[in-house]
Scaffold this active site. Structure first.
Site, mmCIF file in Angstrom:
data_model
loop_
_atom_site.group_PDB
_atom_site.id
_atom_site.type_symbol
_atom_site.label_atom_id
_atom_site.label_comp_id
_atom_site.label_asym_id
_atom_site.label_seq_id
_atom_site.Cartn_x
_atom_site.Cartn_y
_atom_site.Cartn_z
ATOM 1 N N TRP A 148 -65.581 -9.479 -0.145
ATOM 2 C CA TRP A 148 -64.263 -8.878 0.137
ATOM 3 C C TRP A 148 -63.273 -9.439 -0.875
ATOM 4 O O TRP A 148 -62.923 -10.619 -0.802
ATOM 5 C CB TRP A 148 -63.866 -9.240 1.574
ATOM 6 C CG TRP A 148 -62.520 -8.792 2.040
ATOM 7 C CD1 TRP A 148 -61.497 -8.243 1.308
ATOM 8 C CD2 TRP A 148 -62.040 -8.884 3.391
ATOM 9 N NE1 TRP A 148 -60.432 -7.980 2.116
ATOM 10 C CE2 TRP A 148 -60.725 -8.355 3.400
ATOM 11 C CE3 TRP A 148 -62.581 -9.350 4.596
ATOM 12 C CZ2 TRP A 148 -59.947 -8.303 4.561
ATOM 13 C CZ3 TRP A 148 -61.810 -9.293 5.742
ATOM 14 C CH2 TRP A 148 -60.505 -8.766 5.719
ATOM 15 N N GLU A 149 -62.860 -8.593 -1.829
ATOM 16 C CA GLU A 149 -61.939 -9.041 -2.890
ATOM 17 C C GLU A 149 -60.599 -8.324 -2.747
ATOM 18 O O GLU A 149 -60.422 -7.236 -3.262
ATOM 19 C CB GLU A 149 -62.546 -8.767 -4.260
ATOM 20 C CG GLU A 149 -63.808 -9.575 -4.495
ATOM 21 C CD GLU A 149 -64.346 -9.446 -5.923
ATOM 22 O OE1 GLU A 149 -63.582 -9.134 -6.851
ATOM 23 O OE2 GLU A 149 -65.527 -9.652 -6.100
ATOM 24 N N PHE A 150 -59.651 -8.930 -2.112
ATOM 25 C CA PHE A 150 -59.657 -10.172 -1.371
ATOM 26 C C PHE A 150 -58.858 -9.930 -0.099
ATOM 27 O O PHE A 150 -58.015 -9.033 -0.085
ATOM 28 C CB PHE A 150 -58.990 -11.305 -2.174
ATOM 29 C CG PHE A 150 -59.771 -11.674 -3.403
ATOM 30 C CD1 PHE A 150 -60.846 -12.556 -3.313
ATOM 31 C CD2 PHE A 150 -59.458 -11.133 -4.640
ATOM 32 C CE1 PHE A 150 -61.579 -12.908 -4.450
ATOM 33 C CE2 PHE A 150 -60.194 -11.474 -5.774
ATOM 34 C CZ PHE A 150 -61.256 -12.365 -5.670
#
Ligand SMILES: *[C@@H]1O[C@H](CO)[C@@H](O)[C@H](O)[C@H]1NC(C)=O
Ligand SMILES: *[C@@H]1O[C@H](CO)[C@@H](O)[C@H](O)[C@H]1NC(C)=O
Ligand SMILES: *[C@@H]1O[C@H](CO)[C@@H](O)[C@H](O)[C@H]1NC(C)=O
Ligand SMILES: *[C@@H]1O[C@H](CO)[C@@H](O)[C@H](O)[C@H]1NC(C)=O
Length: 380
Positions: A148-150
């Protein structure tokens, strides 16, 4: 000032090296097998999983799978994709030696919005978590990596904690019911636990991460790049005399917030970032630049840097302050990591008693040169 810092960074390297040489008698780090991870970009042309030299790695991450943005489940209903996944896991399991495989969810291209929506609601979290376990088992993966960015704010961070905690419960239950080893649950995370360079102040849920992730891959790169075309930068600086944007600061922050060192994996890039110098006479780290390039988005893989150096008879300079290397040819400038900088970083990470390292990405190396060096330096 610069000279003083240089002396200081030497002291740190030396400490790291000496710590490394006394490792064999150190019980703390002896308890764990080192993790030597690498990401496999599934879109890579002419680079099948069978090309991976599995002697050099312990875990290979398939990048990426994305769930459906309405059901929050993975729909691997395309026959070609299903075959690619099965081929990936079975090929790597059959290699000598075999390596473990995880699939990585999300990535930079996926961005943040999907995860933010999914994590905000208990029913979408449940759909996502159950589906991830099903897909991992169906295709023969040993685990799942969350990329998960971000998380964008403290609400996202709180929801991330719920997600990790619920995911762990489901994975333990599944392992208990099937008698199989629990799936590995990892995450790729920002370089720092609690310092974000953009957006609101926020911090990762370190207790939940510590308890409910097997380990985390700390993305110790992308500190500088196309988003600042006006100056060159060491995109994976081990130290930065002028800021906290460095691997030493980032890893230190993860330790400071209490994530066990045995769960921290240092990120290493197998690519460099490029700029066009304003004036080729000024080519240090931080020199004025007018644009990025060569390479798409100002990125060259390490293998492409090797070719760049050869083709342009580039000047290669080690920057001791940041522990990085750069090459200059005319106005073209590329900053990257090579066997020398990786040697120092591995010494540093072993000195900190971290668990291992990972690379982005497997297709970037030149004849396994950097992967080999890293692996040799981190054998028990
Ligand atoms: C979901 O994905 C579809 C297809 O890529 C896209 O058109 C749509 O806008 C997405 N919906 C949301 C809510 O992100
Ligand atoms: C995987 O795919 C490659 C290339 O299509 C093929 O040569 C190989 O036999 C496949 N391996 C397995 C284990 O399915
Ligand atoms: C997950 O972490 C939480 C802390 O956030 C802890 O209370 C819980 O016991 C953990 N779950 C498992 C299954 O270990
Ligand atoms: C670096 O981080 C520390 C806290 O971890 C803070 O006190 C310091 O001001 C920061 N330095 C810079 C240059 O941002």
């Amino acid at each position: 000032m610069a000279a003083a810092f240089r002396a200081c960074s030497y002291a740190v390297f030396l400490t790291a090296f000496f710590a490394t040489s006394s490792m064999a008698s150190d019980h703390y780090s002896y308890d764990y097998q080192p993790i030597k991870g690498v990401y496999y970009p599934s879109w890579a042309q002419d680079f099948g999983p069978s090309s991976i030299n599995t002697k050099l790695f312990t875990h290979v991450y398939y990048a990426f799978l994305s769930p459906n943005n309405v059901t929050f489940k993975f729909h691997v209903d395309d026959q070609a994709q299903a075959l690619q996944l099965l081929n990936f896991t079975s090929t790597l399991r059959a290699k000598k030696p075999p390596v473990k495989t995880l699939f990585s969810v999300g990535g930079a291209a996926e961005g943040a919005a999907f995860f933010s929506r999914m994590a905000a609601d208990p029913s979408s979290r449940a759909a996502f978590v159950h589906s991830s376990v099903e897909v991992a088992r169906k295709f023969g993966f040993d685990g799942v990596d969350l990329d998960w960015e971000f998380p964008q704010d403290s609400t996202d961070m709180q929801n991330l904690a719920y997600l990790l905690d619920e995911w762990r419960v489901v994975v333990e239950k599944e392992a208990g019911a099937t008698g199989r080893p629990p799936l590995l649950l990892t995450a790729a995370v920002y370089y720092s636990a609690d310092t974000f360079l953009s957006g609101p102040a926020r911090a990762y849920p370190s207790v939940s991460i510590s308890k409910n992730r097997t380990w985390i891959n700390v993305m110790n790169y992308d500190y500088h790049g196309k988003w600042d075309p006006t100056a060159t930068g060491a995109q994976a600086a081990l130290f930065d005399p002028k800021s906290n944007v460095s691997t030493s600061y980032g890893l230190g922050s993860w330790i400071r917030v209490g994530v066990p060192r045995s769960k921290l994996i240092m990120g290493l890039p197998l690519y460099g970032r490029t700029w066009q110098l304003k004036d080729p006479r000024f080519h240090g780290v931080g020199a004025p630049a007018v644009d990025v390039g060569p390479g798409p988005d100002g990125v060259l893989t390490y293998a492409e840097v090797v070719k760049f150096n050869r083709d342009h008879k580039a000047k290669v300079v080690y920057d001791l302050d940041t522990v990085s290397v750069y090459s200059v040819a005319g106005t073209s400038w590329v900053g990257y990591d090579d066997t020398t900088t990786v040697t120092v970083k591995i010494g540093y990470a072993r000195g900190l008693k971290l668990r291992g390292y990972f690379f982005w990405a497997v297709t970037g190396d030149y004849k396994w040169r950097i992967s080999k060096r890293a692996s040799q330096l981190w054998s028990i």
